[in-house]
Motif scaffolding. Structure first.
Motif, mmCIF file in Angstrom:
data_model
loop_
_atom_site.group_PDB
_atom_site.id
_atom_site.type_symbol
_atom_site.label_atom_id
_atom_site.label_comp_id
_atom_site.label_asym_id
_atom_site.label_seq_id
_atom_site.Cartn_x
_atom_site.Cartn_y
_atom_site.Cartn_z
ATOM 1 N N UNK A 237 0.857 -1.176 0.000
ATOM 2 C CA UNK A 237 0.000 0.000 0.000
ATOM 3 C C UNK A 237 0.893 1.226 0.000
ATOM 4 N N UNK A 293 -6.777 -7.518 3.024
ATOM 5 C CA UNK A 293 -7.387 -6.204 3.256
ATOM 6 C C UNK A 293 -8.392 -6.265 4.403
ATOM 7 N N UNK A 297 -7.620 -4.051 7.661
ATOM 8 C CA UNK A 297 -8.486 -2.922 8.019
ATOM 9 C C UNK A 297 -9.217 -3.162 9.337
ATOM 10 N N UNK A 303 -6.056 2.152 6.443
ATOM 11 C CA UNK A 303 -5.384 1.618 5.242
ATOM 12 C C UNK A 303 -6.330 1.558 4.051
ATOM 13 N N UNK A 304 -7.635 1.564 4.299
ATOM 14 C CA UNK A 304 -8.570 1.516 3.162
ATOM 15 C C UNK A 304 -8.478 2.762 2.289
ATOM 16 N N UNK A 305 -7.967 3.852 2.851
ATOM 17 C CA UNK A 305 -7.797 5.083 2.062
ATOM 18 C C UNK A 305 -6.506 5.068 1.257
ATOM 19 N N UNK A 306 -5.664 4.085 1.469
ATOM 20 C CA UNK A 306 -4.346 4.055 0.815
ATOM 21 C C UNK A 306 -4.445 3.540 -0.614
ATOM 22 N N UNK A 307 -3.455 3.884 -1.393
ATOM 23 C CA UNK A 307 -3.346 3.318 -2.734
ATOM 24 C C UNK A 307 -2.917 1.852 -2.637
#
Lengths: 384, 384
Positions: A237, A293, A297, A303-307
């Protein structure tokens, strides 16, 4: 070290092969290393946790001692490697926080802590709020954890690049060729044949080809290292500057599944890993990415907002007893260094040292045998 | 069609620009199309559902009529395109099954069905077991669904490639250049300037640059099409022969979220899509992939065994009222064809026909105005 090392061929350019080649070269050997793509296998997929304490398991106390020995060697290995290559390896002492998501995950960590105490390892239980003081972006759902300050990390891709550079500076000859088979003459390994049917001869061959080590032809079946590919899927990520970053490695038990988050300088977060007995199937699967994921999360929601920058598969070289195979291969001229399973990065310094000492001793004379990792523990004669 | 079409420039090589260029060329125009990478934007990300019936929404009855008109045009458009390009476009009549995951998802589908009935659309309610008879690998958890046999699909990547080939065969000149601005002289669009500061002149310019159409300089601010990028993230799974494959498109409501699974010949399964007002942020995020996998596996569990082959972002050109902007641009020489939001693939045939008719009529004479999609509905003079 003596001049006995002579000419050595190393088969495999992962971290084990590269580190062995480098150490052999420093010990005076003329080394030729074969790998079609050095650093591209399990080394490239690995997260780089140096975590003997959080990875201590019942029944593997002997492996733990080896892990601790290699851990102790890492700081000097890293600084020597950085000095000789001119490249950084990302050795990071910020430590490890293990957290449990639900009550039974927490109970499993408590049990791990008691085991660690019995072994005299450094680890402190933490309440949920103490965990969140260390890592404020952890989910409020976690039930508590363990602070393990001595479990560190390196960046395996940086280590691989630095080893390649250090090898080249130490005049290791790197050959980007696939090895088809070892040459065996009168019960002695004398060299190898490449995929392009070229032969290369040397009195000593170090077989360090990871999970493929058992597939190289030429070695009598009973002496082939019994390693298998244990598939691991890992995602990377990328956290931009607005997102919280863990200050240390977070290892989490989430409803009985294990997931880790390893932060790198620059905002990368390595999240892994599955452990699948699927043979050498290199596909990234929807299920693995979903599970990683989901679990990640659960403990670190942002981390869900990460690339989602990368998803990659690697194959750990698994052995029948989870311990590596490092030592004499059961035939004159053959040294084996594989089967490191989950611990290839951690065990690279001690493995390279053992290989260099063994070859320098002339394969055995005055060399201290280590039964727990001796490859010959799996040897069997034909027909047995 | 008449010779009035003359020289035409098309800005944008997505499905709308390519289809318009092709139709204009067939109508006798000499067409030059500008796009740095034709077919690489929203067209490449789109799933290709031609689904006016399952996508019918309250309050958008006029858009529904347009959607149905274009749907009716698709079969002939597809076969003419295949014939003229020599390439397949993947037109697939196997239909669409909409399913609801929980009771309130099911209730929402029941409501959609009543709306469809009122409009005279073809749709049949199905019990959960009837859904699973059609698609045996659906989760036993689903509560029921709707059978919509007239909602079809194409493969937008194949359509894009076929349009590009058809354009070339029809002597459309394709220029791989970015358009910086339109040239405006005495309240008339007369051509454009490229990123490399080259000018190209023509009496008619068709602006079909998707969400970027509002960013092209030169047009007075009050006439710029008010389109914005609506981010959509989509994943592509690859099903090997051991895994069940849906026989038709499955659209699912899962705890209030919408997810679709579009099967392609060859084992690809397209799964999407998020709808995010994030500006033109093209990163694939962990959260989007997680949500798509979570919802998709809720209704079709075996997708977790599939390979995760691709994750991609596209930007739908959203308009203030969700209807496209197709027609005169409010200045002499300017035609606009953008703002198709979720319906760019579906609306390509009718859009291309309207554009070709409008240009062939000399921009207005004898051309039938369509108020619901007229770009001038958003025009405002400076200072108002």
């Amino acid at each position: 070290m003596t001049g006995k090392a002579g000419d050595v061929i190393v088969v495999g350019g992962g971290i084990i092969g590269l580190a062995s080649a480098w150490r052999l070269s420093l010990a005076g050997a003329r080394v030729t290393l074969f790998d079609p793509a050095p650093g591209s296998g399990a080394t490239r997929a690995a997260a780089g946790m140096l975590a003997p304490v959080t990875e201590a398991h019942y029944g593997e106390e002997e492996l733990l001692r080896l892990n601790l020995e290699s851990m102790a060697a890492w700081p000097a290995f890293a600084s020597e490697l950085e000095q000789q290559s001119g490249l950084e390896v990302g050795y990071d002492r910020s430590g490890t926080l293990a957290v449990g998501y639900d009550p039974s995950d927490k109970a499993a960590l408590d049990e791990l802590w008691r085991f660690q105490q019995k072994l005299g390892l450094e680890s402190s239980p933490l309440s949920a709020s103490a965990c969140r003081s260390l890592e404020p972006a952890l989910s409020p759902s976690i039930r508590g954890g363990l602070d393990v300050p001595t479990d560190h990390q390196v960046d395996p891709r940086q280590v691989g690049a630095a080893l390649l550079e250090a090898c080249q500076r130490a005049r290791v000859s790197i050959r980007h060729e696939r090895v088809e088979s070892l040459l065996v003459e009168r019960a002695r390994v004398t060299g190898l044949r490449t995929g392009e049917a070229r032969e290369e001869r040397a009195p000593t061959v170090v077989l360090a080809a990871g999970w493929r080590s058992g597939e190289i032809a030429g070695i009598p079946p009973g002496l082939r290292p019994p390693v298998r590919p244990v598939k691991g899927q890992v995602i990377r990520l990328r956290l931009d500057e607005r997102l919280p970053r863990p200050a240390r490695t977070i290892r989490a038990l989430v409803r009985g599944s294990f997931v880790y988050l390893v932060p790198r300088r620059g905002g990368e977060l390595v999240c892994g890993a599955t452990s699948e007995e699927m043979g050498a199937d290199s596909r990234v699967t929807a299920g693995a990415v979903y599970q990683l994921l989901r679990d990640a999360q659960s403990v670190y929601p942002s981390i869900l907002e990460a690339e989602l920058a990368e998803a990659i598969t690697g194959f750990r070289p698994g052995s029948p007893d989870n311990a590596p195979l490092v030592g004499p291969g059961g035939m004159a001229g053959l040294v084996i260094a594989t089967g490191h399973f989950r611990h290839g990065i951690l065990l690279a310094p001690v493995t390279a040292r053992i290989v260099a000492e063994l070859v320098s001793s002339g394969l055995g004379e005055g060399w201290e045998r280590r039964p727990a990792i001796d490859p010959r523990r799996f040897s069997r004669r034909a027909g047995r």
